[in-house]
Design a protein around this motif. Structure first.
Motif, short mmCIF file in Angstrom:
data_model
loop_
_atom_site.label_atom_id
_atom_site.label_comp_id
_atom_site.label_asym_id
_atom_site.label_seq_id
_atom_site.Cartn_x
_atom_site.Cartn_y
_atom_site.Cartn_z
N ALA A 64 27.86 53.36 46.38
CA ALA A 64 27.24 52.22 47.08
C ALA A 64 28.33 51.47 47.84
CB ALA A 64 26.52 51.31 46.08
N CYS A 87 30.76 49.51 47.33
CA CYS A 87 32.18 49.57 46.91
C CYS A 87 32.90 50.76 47.54
CB CYS A 87 32.27 49.69 45.39
SG CYS A 87 32.21 48.11 44.55
N GLY A 139 30.68 52.00 43.00
CA GLY A 139 29.32 51.63 43.37
C GLY A 139 28.34 51.71 42.21
N THR A 140 27.08 51.57 42.54
CA THR A 140 26.01 51.49 41.53
C THR A 140 25.61 52.89 41.08
OG1 THR A 140 25.20 49.82 43.08
CG2 THR A 140 23.90 50.19 41.08
N CYS A 149 29.26 46.94 39.63
CA CYS A 149 28.14 47.85 39.36
C CYS A 149 28.60 49.04 38.52
CB CYS A 149 27.51 48.35 40.66
SG CYS A 149 26.56 47.10 41.50
N THR A 195 24.84 43.29 39.44
CA THR A 195 23.63 42.49 39.65
C THR A 195 22.37 43.28 39.28
OG1 THR A 195 24.54 42.69 41.89
CG2 THR A 195 23.41 40.65 41.37
N PHE A 196 22.50 44.60 39.24
CA PHE A 196 21.32 45.45 38.99
C PHE A 196 21.24 45.90 37.54
CE2 PHE A 196 23.32 46.28 43.14
CZ PHE A 196 22.42 45.59 43.95
N GLY A 198 35.19 43.28 40.55
CA GLY A 198 34.97 42.69 41.87
C GLY A 198 33.65 43.15 42.43
N CYS A 199 33.18 42.43 43.45
CA CYS A 199 31.90 42.80 44.08
C CYS A 199 31.99 42.56 45.58
CB CYS A 199 30.75 42.01 43.45
SG CYS A 199 29.13 42.40 44.18
N PRO A 200 32.60 43.43 46.32
CA PRO A 200 33.37 44.59 45.84
C PRO A 200 34.83 44.20 45.62
CG PRO A 200 33.27 44.65 48.22
CD PRO A 200 32.55 43.39 47.80
S1 SF4 Z 1 29.81 45.78 42.88
FE1 SF4 Z 1 28.96 44.69 44.63
S2 SF4 Z 1 29.87 45.72 46.39
FE2 SF4 Z 1 30.11 47.09 44.65
S3 SF4 Z 1 28.35 48.44 44.66
FE3 SF4 Z 1 27.84 46.71 43.37
S4 SF4 Z 1 26.79 45.26 44.71
FE4 SF4 Z 1 27.90 46.72 46.01
#
Ligand code: SF4
Length: 196
Positions: free
Chosen positions: A73, A75, A111-112, A140, A146-147, A169-171
């Motif tokens: 995703a 990241c 990523g997710t 993720c 967040t998911f 981190g995000c990302p």
């Molecule tokens: S951590 Fe943030 S930037 Fe990385 S995949 Fe998840 S939502 Fe996207």
């Protein structure tokens, strides 16, 4: 007739003169005289490196990691950025990202991770030869981010494969990933060929 004159030297004068000589020698002899064979020591210092086999193997291994790109995703774009000239992952001996698990020893999961994708991640990890390492990049990959509460998202890739280093981190920025890679280097540096 001329009478010869003898100089009378008293014994305490002799003692004083001797003391002067001894003290003078003592003052100039505080340091040991260098070994006449010191050139040999110098040659050894310049040309012989003493180390352990473990250190040499770990050093070579940590500076020639072949990363497997596993972008899932957003990241992933930061991971890709780390390979570009501004961040230059090549400085760490990681010139080319691999697409084949058989040529890679570091999996960077960025990523997710969904449950649908999880079997593929596990399979690819199992296809990598030992020794191998894993970096979980981003919230993720680390915990679902967040998911996390979603029915379809794995709440952390450590539910599927073992993780060596977590890069939060995000990302996370590319510098974060590079820092994580230095942590992998340290981890490799503690390994022994007896156990690997
Ligand atoms: S951590 Fe943030 S930037 Fe990385 S995949 Fe998840 S939502 Fe996207």
């Amino acid at each position: 007739m001329e009478i010869e004159r003898y100089e009378v030297i008293f014994s305490d004068e002799i003692d004083a003169a001797e003391a002067l000589r001894i003290n003078s020698l003592k003052e100039t002899s505080q340091q040991a005289i260098p070994d006449p064979d010191r050139w040999l020591e110098e040659e050894l210092r310049r040309n012989v490196l003493l180390t352990t086999v473990d250190y040499a193997v770990d050093w070579a291994r940590s500076r020639s990691i072949f990363p497997l790109m596993f972008g899932l995703a957003c990241c992933a774009f930061e991971m890709i950025g780390s390979a570009a000239s501004r961040f230059d992952i090549s400085r760490f001996g990681m010139d080319i990202f691999r697409w084949s698990p058989r040529q890679a020893d570091l999996m960077i999961v960025a990523g997710t991770l969904t449950w649908k994708m999880a079997p593929a991640v596990k399979l690819v990890y199992e296809q990598m030869a030992e020794p191998k390492w894993v970096i979980a990049m981003g919230a993720c990959a680390i915990s679902g981010g967040t998911f996390r509460e979603s029915y379809s998202v794995v709440p952390g890739i450590n539910h599927i494969i073992p993780v060596d280093v977590y890069v939060p981190g995000c990302p996370p920025r590319p510098e974060g990933l590079l820092y994580g890679i230095t942590k992998i280097h340290k981890k490799i540096g503690k390994e022994s060929i007896k156990t690997s």
